[in-house]
Design an enzyme around this catalytic site. Structure first.
Site, mmCIF file in Angstrom:
data_model
loop_
_atom_site.group_PDB
_atom_site.id
_atom_site.type_symbol
_atom_site.label_atom_id
_atom_site.label_comp_id
_atom_site.label_asym_id
_atom_site.label_seq_id
_atom_site.Cartn_x
_atom_site.Cartn_y
_atom_site.Cartn_z
ATOM 1 C CB CYS A 104 -0.702 0.210 0.780
ATOM 2 S SG CYS A 104 -1.653 1.576 1.898
ATOM 3 C CB CYS A 133 -0.616 2.382 4.253
ATOM 4 S SG CYS A 133 -1.918 1.572 3.263
ATOM 5 C CG ASP A 134 3.126 1.577 4.198
ATOM 6 O OD1 ASP A 134 3.094 1.211 5.553
ATOM 7 O OD2 ASP A 134 3.084 0.068 4.235
#
Ligand code: NAP
Length: 312
Positions: free
Chosen positions: A137, A140-141
């Site tokens: 992701c 997300c990261d």
């Protein structure tokens, strides 16, 4: 073997399922949530810090967020069953779900929110470094790889969208794709080619991911044309080779698109079967965020409520 009856059953316990349960619970329906036997809570349970879910300025751990959603659903009367649905019968007005242990649940309305699973590379180092450099992701990261070399694996829209996003953070972003042409749309390919922070490594597959106690350090690539191997420095490896929607158990009961995602009518959550609604990643192959899934769970609950009210 037991047979339960309920107004509305929700299959799945990610953000879409629990949000639908909160709304339907507050509307007085006491929904039954079939949360899954092994992985209740969905993909967020395998995530560490979630920093982009509104309302948590310091971030929240994925499992804590899902635990809070479950408690909120229970507070409004949701009945949560930790089992898997193995088959469905949507042919009559009463919809029947059969669980793994052969118990059945009959509902007047059903919300399918079973999500999807990321496709994995299946190479050495992938599991070992998951959450320590290997990610599925970018949204997300990506932030964690500021100033670090990044590799994105895949040749579809996701890989090139991720590469574009990650080029804001990484010292370099190399897209590794197994063929000599991209599956991604031309505009995304053009954009990647024009981005001087993105390198495109075609005809290459990741053989293994290597690192140490601090995380990923490199990927070993194999050229698919001449078979040669080479190492590429990387601290972040973003795997973007597609998702598999969890729709096998439907066995033809709902209309799916060519990739297996449930088809809904326009911006609604109506499937092709009256009384059956779908929400979250099992429908959405594009946005795939916890917050967008939760929003769709809300819409499914409202659609289901209207349907139940009309039934009388
Ligand atoms: P996708 O279109 O299925 O592409 C997956 C890519 O991964 C393909 O290039 C495929 O290679 C490669 N791949 C698959 N298995 C692999 C493996 N084991 N090893 C190495 N490479 C592998 O998936 P997606 O990119 O996630 O897109 C899914 C859907 O969402 C699409 O409909 C897409 O248009 C949409 N989407 C749209 C946007 C946007 O419009 N901005 C953004 C994201 C996603 P091959 O090409 O060789 O098969």
């Amino acid at each position: 073997m037991t047979a339960q009856m309920t107004d509305v059953a929700i299959i799945g316990s990610g953000p879409a399922g629990y949000t639908a349960a909160i709304y339907l619970g507050r509307a007085g329906y006491r929904p039954t949530v079939i949360a899954g036997a092994l992985t209740p809570g969905g993909q967020l349970v395998n995530t560490t810090e979630v920093e982009n879910y509104p309302g948590f300025p310091e971030g929240i751990m994925g499992p804590d967020l899902m635990d809070a959603m479950r408690k909120q659903a229970e507070r409004f009367g949701a009945n949560i069953i930790y089992d898997d649905v193995v088959s469905v019968d949507f042919t009559g007005n009463a919809k029947t779900l059969t669980l793994d242990g052969a118990d059945t649940i009959t509902a007047r309305a059903v919300v399918v929110a079973t999500g999807s699973r990321v496709r994995k590379l299946g190479v050495p180092g992938e599991e070992q470094f998951a959450g320590r450099g290997v990610s599925y992701c970018a949204t997300c990261d990506g932030f964690f790889f500021r100033g670090k070399p990044i590799v994105v694996v895949g040749g579809g829209d996701s890989a090139l969208t991720d590469a574009d996003f990650l080029s804001r953070f990484g010292s370099s972003v190399t897209v590794v794709h197994r063929r000599d042409t991209f599956r991604a749309s031309k505009i995304l390919v053009d954009r990647a080619q024009a981005n001087e922070r993105i390198a495109l490594r075609m005809n290459a597959v990741v053989e293994r991911i290597e690192g140490d106690d601090t995380g990923v350090q490199s990927v070993i690539l194999r050229d698919t044309v001449d078979g040669s191997e080479s190492a590429l420095a990387a601290n972040g490896v973003f795997v973007a080779i597609g998702h598999t929607p969890a729709t096998e158990f439907l066995d033809g009961a709902l209309q799916l698109d060519e990739h297996g995602f449930i088809m809904v009518d326009g911006a609604s959550t109506h499937t092709n079967v009256p009384g059956v609604f779908a929400a979250g990643d099992v429908v959405d192959s594009v946005y795939r965020q916890a917050i967008s899934a939760a929003g769709m769970g809300c819409r499914a609950a409202l659609d289901a409520q209207t349907y139940l009210t009309d039934l009388g």
